[in-house]
Enzyme design. Structure first.
Site, PDB file in Angstrom:
ATOM      1  N   THR A  43      48.112   2.727  89.822  1.00  0.00           N
ATOM      2  CA  THR A  43      48.814   3.167  88.618  1.00  0.00           C
ATOM      3  C   THR A  43      48.483   4.630  88.312  1.00  0.00           C
ATOM      4  O   THR A  43      49.379   5.456  88.130  1.00  0.00           O
ATOM      5  CB  THR A  43      48.420   2.262  87.429  1.00  0.00           C
ATOM      6  OG1 THR A  43      48.594   0.908  87.838  1.00  0.00           O
ATOM      7  CG2 THR A  43      49.279   2.548  86.211  1.00  0.00           C
ATOM      8  N   ALA A  44      47.195   4.960  88.281  1.00  0.00           N
ATOM      9  CA  ALA A  44      46.788   6.327  87.954  1.00  0.00           C
ATOM     10  C   ALA A  44      46.990   7.284  89.138  1.00  0.00           C
ATOM     11  O   ALA A  44      47.379   8.445  88.949  1.00  0.00           O
ATOM     12  CB  ALA A  44      45.320   6.341  87.524  1.00  0.00           C
ATOM     13  N   GLU A  65      46.066   5.114 100.027  1.00  0.00           N
ATOM     14  CA  GLU A  65      46.240   3.787  99.420  1.00  0.00           C
ATOM     15  C   GLU A  65      46.000   2.703 100.477  1.00  0.00           C
ATOM     16  O   GLU A  65      46.520   2.789 101.583  1.00  0.00           O
ATOM     17  CB  GLU A  65      47.657   3.670  98.832  1.00  0.00           C
ATOM     18  CG  GLU A  65      48.130   2.269  98.499  1.00  0.00           C
ATOM     19  CD  GLU A  65      47.231   1.480  97.538  1.00  0.00           C
ATOM     20  OE1 GLU A  65      46.711   2.083  96.567  1.00  0.00           O
ATOM     21  OE2 GLU A  65      47.033   0.270  97.780  1.00  0.00           O
ATOM     22  N   TRP A 101      45.006  -8.212  96.304  1.00  0.00           N
ATOM     23  CA  TRP A 101      43.721  -8.231  97.030  1.00  0.00           C
ATOM     24  C   TRP A 101      43.166  -9.650  97.152  1.00  0.00           C
ATOM     25  O   TRP A 101      42.215  -9.885  97.886  1.00  0.00           O
ATOM     26  CB  TRP A 101      42.684  -7.348  96.312  1.00  0.00           C
ATOM     27  CG  TRP A 101      42.882  -5.873  96.519  1.00  0.00           C
ATOM     28  CD1 TRP A 101      43.671  -5.050  95.776  1.00  0.00           C
ATOM     29  CD2 TRP A 101      42.280  -5.034  97.523  1.00  0.00           C
ATOM     30  NE1 TRP A 101      43.600  -3.759  96.260  1.00  0.00           N
ATOM     31  CE2 TRP A 101      42.744  -3.727  97.330  1.00  0.00           C
ATOM     32  CE3 TRP A 101      41.384  -5.280  98.575  1.00  0.00           C
ATOM     33  CZ2 TRP A 101      42.355  -2.645  98.132  1.00  0.00           C
ATOM     34  CZ3 TRP A 101      40.993  -4.208  99.377  1.00  0.00           C
ATOM     35  CH2 TRP A 101      41.481  -2.911  99.160  1.00  0.00           C
ATOM     36  N   ASN A 131      52.283  -6.347  88.082  1.00  0.00           N
ATOM     37  CA  ASN A 131      51.885  -6.840  86.756  1.00  0.00           C
ATOM     38  C   ASN A 131      53.069  -7.362  85.954  1.00  0.00           C
ATOM     39  O   ASN A 131      54.192  -7.444  86.451  1.00  0.00           O
ATOM     40  CB  ASN A 131      51.072  -5.783  86.004  1.00  0.00           C
ATOM     41  CG  ASN A 131      51.902  -4.618  85.522  1.00  0.00           C
ATOM     42  OD1 ASN A 131      53.120  -4.636  85.543  1.00  0.00           O
ATOM     43  ND2 ASN A 131      51.230  -3.577  85.061  1.00  0.00           N
ATOM     44  N   VAL A 282      39.781   3.366 101.951  1.00  0.00           N
ATOM     45  CA  VAL A 282      38.662   4.307 101.854  1.00  0.00           C
ATOM     46  C   VAL A 282      37.353   3.514 101.855  1.00  0.00           C
ATOM     47  O   VAL A 282      37.178   2.569 101.070  1.00  0.00           O
ATOM     48  CB  VAL A 282      38.787   5.161 100.576  1.00  0.00           C
ATOM     49  CG1 VAL A 282      37.522   5.970 100.336  1.00  0.00           C
ATOM     50  CG2 VAL A 282      40.004   6.074 100.685  1.00  0.00           C
ATOM     51  N   HIS A 575      42.992  -7.461  82.822  1.00  0.00           N
ATOM     52  CA  HIS A 575      42.812  -6.144  82.217  1.00  0.00           C
ATOM     53  C   HIS A 575      41.376  -5.636  82.347  1.00  0.00           C
ATOM     54  O   HIS A 575      40.790  -5.175  81.370  1.00  0.00           O
ATOM     55  CB  HIS A 575      43.181  -6.197  80.726  1.00  0.00           C
ATOM     56  CG  HIS A 575      44.606  -6.565  80.455  1.00  0.00           C
ATOM     57  ND1 HIS A 575      45.029  -7.023  79.230  1.00  0.00           N
ATOM     58  CD2 HIS A 575      45.709  -6.543  81.244  1.00  0.00           C
ATOM     59  CE1 HIS A 575      46.334  -7.270  79.271  1.00  0.00           C
ATOM     60  NE2 HIS A 575      46.768  -6.991  80.485  1.00  0.00           N
ATOM     61  N   ALA A 608      41.361   2.848  85.055  1.00  0.00           N
ATOM     62  CA  ALA A 608      40.923   2.005  83.938  1.00  0.00           C
ATOM     63  C   ALA A 608      39.398   1.944  83.811  1.00  0.00           C
ATOM     64  O   ALA A 608      38.881   1.574  82.757  1.00  0.00           O
ATOM     65  CB  ALA A 608      41.494   0.598  84.105  1.00  0.00           C
TER      66      ALA A 608
END
Ligand SMILES: Cc1cc2nc3c(=O)[nH]c(=O)nc-3n(C[C@H](O)[C@H](O)[C@H](O)COP(=O)(O)OP(=O)(O)OC[C@H]3O[C@@H](n4cnc5c(N)ncnc54)[C@H](O)[C@@H]3O)c2cc1C
Ligand SMILES: *[C@@H]1O[C@H](CO)[C@@H](O)[C@H](O)[C@H]1NC(C)=O
Ligand SMILES: *[C@@H]1O[C@H](CO)[C@@H](O)[C@H](O)[C@H]1NC(C)=O
Ligand SMILES: *[C@@H]1O[C@H](CO)[C@@H](O)[C@H](O)[C@H]1NC(C)=O
Length: 655
Positions: A43-44, A65, A101, A131, A282, A575, A608
């Site tokens: 998202t970010a 990603e 995941w 989501n 990563v 969340h 987040a």
């Protein structure tokens, strides 16, 4: 779970990953150094990749990603498929390794030792691509605490964040046919509009299709909560029940709008100074320490079984989310020294708060069978005429039930669901815990002061009610019947968990321990929430639609029954946040107000994980605002033109 999966047979299934013509191979990506590497295209991540590469002459930006790039995928892009709790009638994103995941929590002692499913997006667009699309903003008190209580300064209060919320969105007011959910005596649309952006990348709309249950459920919820409706839930007053449909990230032409669709359009991806690498995980950041200063020099990733290292000149930005960002930091030697040494990881920086302070919203739910001939999402599963009509409608005009997303009806203060005596007893027990427990650190004490203030004022919601017009989550639906699942989300839990690695291997998932409902307060709130659901559904005009209480059965009545039920049913609202909190280091913070990790020269966290204290709504819009703000901080710090970063990437996505 419902067995019919109509979508794949109704809509041409174009699921093969699109190979974007100019994407580099994993080997080629490692060839040349980047100025900035963004870890995680969730998202970010796409926000940073877009904004930081917007000034063409300056930065070379790379985004890595772990999941695949799937811009054309009906399961992602058809809104109904992403309904809260999944929607078995149209296939499911959750628990599906192509998108998720597939993580599990540690056994939860307060939930009979259950290991809960813990979904996280693993695809370009991350969790925003799997989501429930709910688009909400927290209250003024939620954000102001970041600035004052957690000492991050005025730049991190509600007013300072507002322009960044607005920069991320293209908001559209509710359309005529959603009017039953937006009674003008409740909601002031022009006041709401003044708090929304209309030029940003993420499309934000309201449902245009309502099921038969939406309006009655909203009206019954207001009555049951007995609080005045909120005329502008997005203006900083979270307050009471808005009794409206909430906005969602769906385009005006009926497609989910996730971060990669919004911020990584073809136009953005073909910028010569941006490279996007999918399906590469990563595994660590590589550091160099000189004269006491520790600097990231490269990022290591694994793709197709091979390990690569790519050099970074300026900055590494961690955007792997609240679970994987602490995992990667620990694998890189940044974290609790004792833990790292026990796993044989060379310690780069002893920062024991990495992975601590995990907060999440636990949820309880119940299901009910509704009377015949009521249209819900279940109708898609048992009425093939209806299903093909709707599929045709969606195909021809991107409208109808396949554009529907379940929307929260608003947060309810605890005062609405407890008697004053019950609440006083709960508060007394909570105060005793806070005064006496050795687990209450100074950082937690500050968090708890904010939370006690919110609960006592009773102006901001504490538990959020959501209608999901479908069954199949808690019980197996009877053939030909429609259901409703009613949900109560605890928005301000006091319990704190953690996420830590258990091995030095990136392929092994970290231990996620939200420690749900271990505190009596949190448990009692959801026991009250579960009982309030009963009251809500028994309130007219909703009550007339219900013909059977299914889960928990009608016989559930004593306090003991409800406690037993709650322990068996509670799960996550997905969340998680707070695992690298933005707060002073002495207090237990991991990043400073510029989102830089303490003790490292050039590693930031932008996701987040940095949110120090959870907010009273769903968190995605806040993650976007944090990412927009972070891009602004970096461009200013590097003296690059921030204005070129706006109004780009307005892609609409495809099915
Ligand atoms: C099922 C579900 C429903 C939700 N519903 C809502 C809702 O309706 N409204 C709302 O506001 N919020 C909702 N949320 C929460 C919200 O989506 C997330 O909080 C938010 O999207 C998190 O953004 P992020 O950038 O922090 O992390 P993410 O979006 O999860 O991004 C992290 C990215 O990093 C990648 N990554 C992780 N590890 C690595 C690695 N080692 N190497 C490379 N890449 C890696 C991941 O694959 C992922 O793409 C929901 C979440 C879920 C899972
Ligand atoms: C609605 O909001 C607008 C803008 O804030 C304001 O001018 C107007 O008076 C409000 N209307 C009502 C009915 O409260
Ligand atoms: C660090 O980890 C060890 C071993 O897991 C644990 O005992 C200790 O409490 C942790 N320290 C902090 C400050 O969290
Ligand atoms: C099935 O859907 C069709 C089309 O909406 C409707 O006319 C019909 O009454 C429905 N049948 C049943 C059994 O609900």
């Amino acid at each position: 779970m419902g067995s019919s999966r109509i979508l794949p047979s109704l809509v041409a299934l174009v699921v093969s990953a699109i190979s974007l013509a100019d994407a580099l191979s994993p080997a080629a990506f490692a060839q040349e150094p980047f100025d900035v590497i963004v870890v995680g295209g969730g998202t970010a991540g796409p926000v940073l990749a877009n904004r930081l590469s917007a000034s063409p002459s300056s930065l070379r930006v790379g985004l890595i990603e772990a999941g695949a790039d799937r811009p054309v995928d009906p399961l992602i892009n058809t809104p109904t498929a992403g309904n809260l709790l999944g929607n078995a009638h149209v296939g499911t994103l959750l628990g599906n390794p192509t998108y998720d995941w597939e993580l599990k929590s540690a056994p939860q002692p307060a939930l009979n030792g259950q290991e809960l499913q813990y979904p996280r997006g693993k695809v370009m667009g991350g969790s925003s691509a799997i989501n429930s699309m709910v688009w909400q903003r927290g209250s003024r008190a939620d954000y102001d605490a970041w600035g004052t209580t957690f000492e991050n300064g005025e730049e991190w209060n509600f007013d300072a964040l507002l322009p960044f919320f607005m920069r991320s969105e293209s908001w559209h007011p509710p359309e005529e046919n959603a009017a039953p959910l937006f009674p003008s005596e409740h909601l002031n649309i022009s006041a709401v509009a003044a708090f929304h952006g209309t030029e940003g990348p993420v499309s934000v709309t309201y449902n245009t299709y309502l099921t038969d249950l939406d309006a009655p459920a909203a009206q019954a919820a207001v009555k049951a909560a007995q609080v005045p409706p909120n005329s502008n839930p997005d203006g900083g007053a979270d307050a009471s029940m808005p009794a409206t449909g909430t906005a969602r990230t769906v385009t005006p032409n009926g497609l989910r709008h996730h971060a990669a669709a919004a911020y990584l359009s073809t136009e953005v991806r073909t910028r010569p100074n941006l490279e996007v690498l999918a399906e590469a995980t990563v595994s660590r950041i590589i550091f160099e320490t000189k004269k006491g200063k520790t600097k990231a020099t490269a990022v290591e990733y694994v793709s197709g079984g091979k390990t690569y290292t790519v050099e970074v000149r300026k900055e590494v930005i961690m955007a792997a989310g609240a679970i994987h960002t602490p995992q990667i930091l620990e694998l890189s030697g940044v974290g609790n020294k004792t833990l790292l040494e026990s796993l044989g990881i060379p310690v780069v920086l002893d920062l024991p708060e990495v992975g601590e302070n995990l907060q999440d919203h636990p949820v309880t739910l119940s299901d009910f069978r509704v009377v015949p001939n009521v249209v819900t999402l279940d109708t898609l599963g048992y009425n093939s005429t209806f299903a093909s009509e709707q599929a045709e409608l969606y195909k021809s005009s991107r409208s109808g039930i396949l554009t529907y997303t379940s929307a929260p009806l608003g947060p309810v203060p605890l005062q609405s669901m407890t008697t004053p005596e019950e609440l006083a007893a709960m508060r007394k027990q909570l105060d005793e815990y806070i005064e006496t427990s050795p687990e209450v650190t100074p950082f937690l004490k500050k968090q708890y002061d904010v939370l006690r203030d919110i609960v006592d004022k009773g102006e901001d919601g504490w538990v959020e009610m959501v209608l999901v017009p479908a069954g199949g989550v808690l019980s197996t639906p009877e053939a030909g019947k429609s259901y409703l699942t009613a949900v109560a989300i605890q928005l301000h839990p006091f319990g704190r968990g953690s996420v830590h690695i258990k091995s030095a291997d990136i392929a092994e998932a970290p231990v996620i321990d939200p420690r749900f409902l271990e505190l009596p307060w949190d448990f009692n709130v959801l026991v009250q929430g579960a009982q309030f659901i009963r009251k809500w559904v028994a309130t007219e005009p909703l009550a007339s639609y219900v013909d059977k209480i299914v889960t928990p059965p009608e016989s559930t009545s004593t306090r003991e029954d409800w406690e037993k039920y709650v322990r068996s049913v509670v799960r996550t609202t997905n969340h998680p946040l707070g695992t690298t909190a933005m707060a002073p280091r002495e207090l237990g913070g991991v990043v400073d107000p510029a989102l830089k990790v303490y003790g490292l020269e050039n590693v930031r966290v932008v996701d987040a994980s940095i949110i120090p204290l959870t907010i009273g709504v769903a968190i995605m819009p806040t993650v976007y605002a944090v990412a927009e703000k972070a891009a602004d901080i970096l461009l200013k710090e590097w003296k690059l033109d921030a204005s070129t970063g706006t109004h780009t990437g307005k892609g609409l996505g495809e099915l």
